[in-house]
Design a protein around this motif. Structure first.
Motif, PDB file in Angstrom:
ATOM      1  N   ALA A  13      -2.817  -9.995  -7.088  1.00  0.00           N
ATOM      2  CA  ALA A  13      -1.692  -9.866  -6.155  1.00  0.00           C
ATOM      3  C   ALA A  13      -0.748  -8.770  -6.632  1.00  0.00           C
ATOM      4  CB  ALA A  13      -0.960 -11.201  -6.027  1.00  0.00           C
ATOM      5  N   ALA A  14      -0.478  -8.714  -7.926  1.00  0.00           N
ATOM      6  CA  ALA A  14       0.418  -7.685  -8.468  1.00  0.00           C
ATOM      7  C   ALA A  14      -0.163  -6.290  -8.252  1.00  0.00           C
ATOM      8  CB  ALA A  14       0.676  -7.939  -9.949  1.00  0.00           C
ATOM      9  N   GLU A  15      -1.474  -6.141  -8.434  1.00  0.00           N
ATOM     10  CA  GLU A  15      -2.110  -4.832  -8.220  1.00  0.00           C
ATOM     11  C   GLU A  15      -2.054  -4.424  -6.754  1.00  0.00           C
ATOM     12  OE1 GLU A  15      -5.323  -5.019 -11.891  1.00  0.00           O
ATOM     13  OE2 GLU A  15      -5.891  -5.823  -9.931  1.00  0.00           O
ATOM     14  N   LEU A  16      -2.242  -5.375  -5.849  1.00  0.00           N
ATOM     15  CA  LEU A  16      -2.148  -5.067  -4.422  1.00  0.00           C
ATOM     16  C   LEU A  16      -0.736  -4.639  -4.038  1.00  0.00           C
ATOM     17  CD1 LEU A  16      -4.296  -8.000  -3.027  1.00  0.00           C
ATOM     18  CD2 LEU A  16      -4.894  -5.572  -3.004  1.00  0.00           C
ATOM     19  N   VAL A  17       0.238  -5.361  -4.545  1.00  0.00           N
ATOM     20  CA  VAL A  17       1.640  -5.027  -4.265  1.00  0.00           C
ATOM     21  C   VAL A  17       1.964  -3.637  -4.813  1.00  0.00           C
ATOM     22  CG1 VAL A  17       4.013  -5.668  -4.861  1.00  0.00           C
ATOM     23  CG2 VAL A  17       2.425  -7.407  -4.067  1.00  0.00           C
ATOM     24  N   ALA A  18       1.502  -3.339  -6.023  1.00  0.00           N
ATOM     25  CA  ALA A  18       1.751  -2.030  -6.629  1.00  0.00           C
ATOM     26  C   ALA A  18       1.101  -0.917  -5.809  1.00  0.00           C
ATOM     27  CB  ALA A  18       1.230  -2.001  -8.065  1.00  0.00           C
ATOM     28  N   SER A  19      -0.089  -1.164  -5.289  1.00  0.00           N
ATOM     29  CA  SER A  19      -0.775  -0.156  -4.471  1.00  0.00           C
ATOM     30  C   SER A  19      -0.013   0.148  -3.193  1.00  0.00           C
ATOM     31  CB  SER A  19      -2.191  -0.623  -4.133  1.00  0.00           C
ATOM     32  OG  SER A  19      -2.977  -0.676  -5.283  1.00  0.00           O
ATOM     33  N   VAL A  20       0.473  -0.889  -2.551  1.00  0.00           N
ATOM     34  CA  VAL A  20       1.247  -0.672  -1.318  1.00  0.00           C
ATOM     35  C   VAL A  20       2.553   0.062  -1.632  1.00  0.00           C
ATOM     36  CG1 VAL A  20       2.424  -1.797   0.616  1.00  0.00           C
ATOM     37  CG2 VAL A  20       0.198  -2.637  -0.145  1.00  0.00           C
ATOM     38  N   ALA A  21       3.205  -0.293  -2.735  1.00  0.00           N
ATOM     39  CA  ALA A  21       4.437   0.397  -3.132  1.00  0.00           C
ATOM     40  C   ALA A  21       4.159   1.872  -3.393  1.00  0.00           C
ATOM     41  CB  ALA A  21       5.046  -0.266  -4.366  1.00  0.00           C
ATOM     42  N   ASP A  22       3.058   2.175  -4.087  1.00  0.00           N
ATOM     43  CA  ASP A  22       2.686   3.575  -4.335  1.00  0.00           C
ATOM     44  C   ASP A  22       2.417   4.315  -3.029  1.00  0.00           C
ATOM     45  OD1 ASP A  22       2.944   3.301  -7.070  1.00  0.00           O
ATOM     46  OD2 ASP A  22       0.789   2.977  -7.406  1.00  0.00           O
ATOM     47  N   PHE A  23       1.720   3.663  -2.107  1.00  0.00           N
ATOM     48  CA  PHE A  23       1.439   4.268  -0.802  1.00  0.00           C
ATOM     49  C   PHE A  23       2.741   4.610  -0.078  1.00  0.00           C
ATOM     50  CE2 PHE A  23       0.967   3.495   3.800  1.00  0.00           C
ATOM     51  CZ  PHE A  23       0.161   4.586   4.121  1.00  0.00           C
ATOM     52  N   LEU A  24       3.664   3.673  -0.060  1.00  0.00           N
ATOM     53  CA  LEU A  24       4.945   3.922   0.608  1.00  0.00           C
ATOM     54  C   LEU A  24       5.715   5.049  -0.070  1.00  0.00           C
ATOM     55  CD1 LEU A  24       6.082   0.256   1.265  1.00  0.00           C
ATOM     56  CD2 LEU A  24       5.406   1.936   2.990  1.00  0.00           C
TER      57      LEU A  24
END
Length: 116
Positions: A13-24
């Protein structure tokens, strides 16, 4: 989360959240301007806070301090202080309050430590 992190595999979950934050932060902000860019930055910052909560290992100190003082959580401690059952100036209460605040700051504002 209802099970241990290893139960769900990768990405976590933390990796998914980090990926979306990086995308944004990288893709959306580069492709937009004005209020959309600003809101993408705000959303990325929110996701980074969630990521820190998901990966935080320092909560044990705050929980331990509360437990040692005899409270299951911060709300019960606050209620006891408000009711006059505890004096917030007592050393053991101050130690607990500092542990709770230090933990919150580590998640909400990393790099800031009032003791520095």
């Amino acid at each position: 989360m209802t099970g241990p992190p290893w139960l769900y595999g990768r990405p976590t979950a933390a990796e998914l959240v980090a990926s979306v934050a990086d995308f944004l932060d990288n893709e959306v902000r580069a492709a937009t301007d004005g209020s959309v860019s600003f809101h993408a930055r705000v959303a990325a910052n929110v996701l980074r806070t969630v990521e820190r909560e998901l990966t935080d290992a320092s909560a044990a100190e705050a929980v331990g301090a509360l437990t040692e003082l005899g409270f299951p959580d911060e709300a019960h401690l606050a209620a006891a202080i408000r009711a006059g059952a505890l004096d917030a100036r007592e050393p053991e209460v101050l130690t607990t309050l500092r542990a709770v605040v230090r933990h919150r700051l580590a998640v909400a504002h990393p790099g800031y430590d009032p003791a520095d």
